[in-house]
Design a protein around this motif. Structure first.
Motif, PDB file in Angstrom:
ATOM      1  N   HIS A   5       0.826  -1.213   0.000  1.00  0.00           N
ATOM      2  CA  HIS A   5       0.000   0.000   0.000  1.00  0.00           C
ATOM      3  C   HIS A   5       0.860   1.262   0.000  1.00  0.00           C
ATOM      4  CE1 HIS A   5      -2.833   2.981   1.842  1.00  0.00           C
ATOM      5  NE2 HIS A   5      -3.525   2.538   0.810  1.00  0.00           N
ATOM      6  N   GLU A   6       1.927   1.239   0.809  1.00  0.00           N
ATOM      7  CA  GLU A   6       2.797   2.426   0.892  1.00  0.00           C
ATOM      8  C   GLU A   6       3.541   2.695  -0.412  1.00  0.00           C
ATOM      9  OE1 GLU A   6       3.727   2.066   5.676  1.00  0.00           O
ATOM     10  OE2 GLU A   6       5.137   1.264   4.202  1.00  0.00           O
ATOM     11  N   SER A   9       0.913   4.868  -5.583  1.00  0.00           N
ATOM     12  CA  SER A   9       0.947   6.318  -5.809  1.00  0.00           C
ATOM     13  C   SER A   9       0.285   7.082  -4.663  1.00  0.00           C
ATOM     14  CB  SER A   9       0.204   6.641  -7.110  1.00  0.00           C
ATOM     15  OG  SER A   9      -0.262   7.965  -7.067  1.00  0.00           O
ATOM     16  N   PRO A  10       1.023   7.995  -4.033  1.00  0.00           N
ATOM     17  CA  PRO A  10       0.405   8.775  -2.947  1.00  0.00           C
ATOM     18  C   PRO A  10      -0.741   9.638  -3.442  1.00  0.00           C
ATOM     19  CG  PRO A  10       2.615   9.612  -3.469  1.00  0.00           C
ATOM     20  CD  PRO A  10       2.430   8.359  -4.266  1.00  0.00           C
ATOM     21  N   VAL A  11      -0.666  10.048  -4.696  1.00  0.00           N
ATOM     22  CA  VAL A  11      -1.764  10.883  -5.235  1.00  0.00           C
ATOM     23  C   VAL A  11      -3.062  10.084  -5.188  1.00  0.00           C
ATOM     24  CG1 VAL A  11      -2.592  12.176  -7.238  1.00  0.00           C
ATOM     25  CG2 VAL A  11      -0.143  12.077  -6.759  1.00  0.00           C
ATOM     26  N   ARG A  13      -3.574   7.213  -3.372  1.00  0.00           N
ATOM     27  CA  ARG A  13      -3.893   6.784  -2.003  1.00  0.00           C
ATOM     28  C   ARG A  13      -4.607   7.883  -1.230  1.00  0.00           C
ATOM     29  NH1 ARG A  13       0.748   5.707   1.207  1.00  0.00           N
ATOM     30  NH2 ARG A  13       2.157   6.290  -0.459  1.00  0.00           N
ATOM     31  N   ASN A  14      -4.217   9.129  -1.496  1.00  0.00           N
ATOM     32  CA  ASN A  14      -4.815  10.234  -0.735  1.00  0.00           C
ATOM     33  C   ASN A  14      -6.180  10.670  -1.244  1.00  0.00           C
ATOM     34  OD1 ASN A  14      -2.666  10.289   0.993  1.00  0.00           O
ATOM     35  ND2 ASN A  14      -1.517  11.781  -0.219  1.00  0.00           N
ATOM     36  N   LEU A  15      -6.620  10.119  -2.377  1.00  0.00           N
ATOM     37  CA  LEU A  15      -7.958  10.472  -2.871  1.00  0.00           C
ATOM     38  C   LEU A  15      -9.010   9.799  -2.009  1.00  0.00           C
ATOM     39  CD1 LEU A  15      -8.007  10.052  -6.774  1.00  0.00           C
ATOM     40  CD2 LEU A  15      -8.058  12.186  -5.480  1.00  0.00           C
ATOM     41  N   PRO A  16      -9.994  10.539  -1.523  1.00  0.00           N
ATOM     42  CA  PRO A  16     -11.056   9.866  -0.765  1.00  0.00           C
ATOM     43  C   PRO A  16     -11.959   9.081  -1.709  1.00  0.00           C
ATOM     44  CG  PRO A  16     -11.514  12.207  -0.973  1.00  0.00           C
ATOM     45  CD  PRO A  16     -10.195  11.982  -1.659  1.00  0.00           C
ATOM     46  N   ILE A 133      -7.080  16.709  -9.460  1.00  0.00           N
ATOM     47  CA  ILE A 133      -5.906  16.295  -8.668  1.00  0.00           C
ATOM     48  C   ILE A 133      -5.094  15.269  -9.456  1.00  0.00           C
ATOM     49  CG2 ILE A 133      -5.196  15.035  -6.577  1.00  0.00           C
ATOM     50  CD1 ILE A 133      -7.659  16.383  -5.186  1.00  0.00           C
TER      51      ILE A 133
END
Ligand code: PLP
Length: 388
Positions: A5-6, A9-11, A13-16, A133
């Motif tokens: 998971h880490e 892509s943080p982009v 992962r950070n999407l709700p 985003i």
């Protein structure tokens, strides 16, 4: 060692996840729920359109089309857009996409440089922020207000413009508020857009579902075609959500760049859907008119019903959503929607999922039968009375 998971892509992962989905999942687990939740027509695609698709399959139309889409469909779309005083060259300024959704995505990805700001009048369709985003932009909400009938005003827009502002996304008739914009409203917006050298992505997927006056496209105003990407599609007006056919229209300079993303990721929209869309545009006007009349009848019913229950509701003049104000109940949008679902068995969408300024409202789709709307109104009434 980092987890899988880490490493993603943080982009992303950070999407709700979509706030609408949570309610649908809850509603799906319950029995006897009346849904005013979904944003899709309850009609089946007109028979003649389905038949045209069968027939094209019998004739063996099962291949790729050109990246831009079938030339005859692009010609039909260009002819159709003339109804709105828009002239597009079907061979150079139109691309057929996988629904309006893909058109929004490739429009943003073509226009955005990292860090550019995208102005989004809110309450807004839930995909704009995440798509902005994903394209590398910073979404900036522009509040619209019930007192202004949820129209975007030049003053509200000006307040949120910065030197990084690049794109304005317009969506009129609007999901979720049902707001429309007059030609004068659009002229004042166009002035600000030109002054600040912005691009516009104009999502006109609900253009046909305009119940008062005639839909005006911002692209038809002087100086606007060259800076506008018009997005539309077959889903709403022709009851064709599952066929996944939309389109984008833009000056060649912009469109040719959009087509590069489309050709490398999608290649082309499915030929079956394109054949069906052609039939709908050429011969589906009577069925479409009939569906629009039915929506209009339901619109009057639901707005009157909500007001009688004691919920303030501005007059939605387009799309198929009512957006009543539930603040008089003392509940938040989420509490209202969840309570109504659990105790009243009616699914609506809390207004805050469409942006912060949607707090205090809920979205009720009237793309469902008169009978269902009447039953839903009785249940909403009972729920609201129980709160007193
Ligand atoms: C405002 C708006 N734009 C675009 C879409 C996507 O439509 P399509 O089915 O053409 O991808 C929707 C669907 O709900 C919508 O409400």
């Amino acid at each position: 060692m980092s987890t899988i998971h880490e490493r993603l892509s943080p982009v992303v992962r950070n999407l709700p996840p979509s706030g609408i989905r949570r309610f649908f999942d809850l509603a799906n687990q319950m029995e006897d729920v009346i849904s005013l939740g979904v944003g899709e027509p309850d009609f089946v695609t007109p028979w003649r359109v389905r038949e045209a698709c069968y027939y094209s399959l019998e004739q063996g139309y099962t291949s790729y089309t050109s990246n831009h889409g079938l030339p005859e469909l692009r010609e039909a779309i260009a002819a159709y857009l003339e109804n709105f005083h828009l002239q597009y060259d079907p061979m150079k300024e139109l691309v057929i996409t996988i629904g309006g959704s893909e058109a929004i995505d490739i429009a943003l990805r073509t226009l955005i440089c990292p860090g550019d700001e995208v102005l989004i009048p809110e309450p807004a369709y839930v995909s704009y922020r995440p798509c902005a985003i994903l394209a590398g932009a910073v979404p900036v909400g522009v509040e619209t207000r019930a007192d202004d009938d949820f129209r975007l005003t030049a003053e509200l827009l000006r307040e949120r413009i910065t030197p990084r502002s690049k794109v304005l996304i317009l969506c009129f008739p609007n999901n979720p508020t049902g707001a429309i914009m007059s030609e004068d409203d659009l002229r004042s917006i166009a002035q600000v857009v030109i002054e600040h050298d912005l691009f516009v992505i104009s999502d006109e997927i609900y253009a046909e579902l305009t119940y008062e006056g005639k839909h005006v496209s911002i692209a038809s105003l002087p100086g606007m075609k060259e800076r506008t990407i018009l997005v539309s599609g077959m889903s709403k007006a022709f009851a064709m959500t599952g066929w996944r056919i939309g389109y984008a229209a833009a000056p060649e300079e912009i469109l040719s760049e959009m087509v590069k993303i489309h050709q490398y990721t999608i290649l082309c929209a499915p030929i079956m859907g394109q054949k069906a869309a052609l039939e709908a545009l050429k011969h589906g006007q009577v069925e479409k008119k009939h569906m629009v009349e039915r929506y209009n009848q339901r619109r009057r019913l639901i707005v009157k019903g909500l007001r009688e229950i004691g919920l303030a509701c501005h007059e939605p003049k387009g799309a198929f959503y009512a957006f009543p104000d539930i603040r008089s109940t003392g509940l938040t949008s989420e509490q209202f929607a969840e309570g109504l679902l659990r105790y009243g068995k009616v699914a609506v969408v809390p207004g805050n999922v469409f942006g912060e300024c949607g707090e205090g409202f809920v979205r009720c789709s009237y793309a469902t039968s008169v009978d269902q709307i009447q039953r839903a109104l009785e249940r909403i009434d009972r729920f609201v009375q129980s709160l007193k």
